[in-house]
Design a protein around this motif. Structure first.
Motif: not given
Length: 182
Positions: A73, A75, A80-82, A84
Motif C-alpha cells: 500500500d 496510501v 487512519e489511512s493505513k 483502512e
C-alpha cells in the motif's frame, strides 16, 4: 502483486516491479493517476524483453488484490489511512496474500494486530526517498512477533529482486490497537 495507490511513489514502485519482471495490478481511486501510470509504462516498456512484467490497472481494491500474493500500500503514511487499507485488503484478498507497508513512522505490530493475518504483515523502512521509490539502497523489513517465516522469506526475496539490500528485524513496538473479536 497488487500496489494500492498510484501517486508518485506508488506509480514509481509499480513501474520498478514491472521492470523487474513482476506482474502488477495498480489500484487508485483516481482514474487520471492510473492513466498516467499506463502512459509511463508504455514509454518504459522495452520491446522484445521477455523478463519484463505486466502492468494492469484496477479501479477497486477488491479487483487489485483478488489473486495477489503480495499487496503493497502507498496510501498516506498516517494511521487512519493505513488501517483502512489494511482492513480492506485483509477482508478481500486470499489468505495467502502478504501485506507490505512502506512506512518510516507507523508500527507494523499495531496494524497487524487489527487483521486476521498478522503473521503475514510487514513494514519496510528506507525504500522511499522524497516522493519516489529508490531500490538500490539498504532497507529494514520489520515484522510483528510471530511472523510467518515463509512470508518473511518471500518478502525478502521480492525486495532483493528489486535491488534492495534487506535487513530483517522484529518490530519492538507493542500493539496499542486491538482487534474486536466479538
Amino acid at each position: 502483486m497488487a500496489v494500492i495507490g498510484a501517486g508518485r511513489v506508488g506509480r514509481s514502485f509499480a513501474l520498478a516491479c514491472a521492470a523487474a519482471g513482476f506482474d502488477v495490478v495498480l489500484e487508485d481511486v483516481m482514474p487520471a493517476k492510473l492513466r498516467r501510470a499506463q502512459e509511463e509504462y508504455a514509454e518504459l516498456s522495452p520491446v522484445g524483453v521477455a523478463s519484463a512484467g505486466r502492468l494492469r490497472v484496477a479501479l477497486t481494491v477488491e479487483d487489485a488484490v483478488r489473486a495477489a500474493d503480495l499487496a503493497v500500500d502507498f496510501v498516506p503514511d498516517e494511521l487512519e489511512s493505513k488501517l483502512e487499507i489494511f482492513c480492506l485488503v485483509d477482508r478481500m484478498a486470499p489468505p495467502k496474500t502478504v501485506l507490505l507497508m512502506p512506512s518510516d513512522a507507523l508500527s507494523i505490530s499495531d496494524l497487524a494486530s487489527c487483521t486476521y493475518r498478522g503473521e503475514r504483515c510487514f513494514a519496510v523502512r528506507g525504500m522511499v526517498v522524497g516522493d519516489a521509490f529508490e531500490a538500490a539502497k539498504p532497507v529494514r523489513l520489520l515484522h510483528p512477533t510471530g511472523a510467518a517465516a515463509e512470508a518473511s522469506n518471500a518478502v525478502v526475496s521480492f525486495l532483493r529482486a528489486l535491488g534492495c539490500a534487506v535487513r530483517v528485524e522484529e518490530d519492538r513496538d507493542a500493539p496499542m490497537l486491538v482487534r474486536n473479536y466479538l
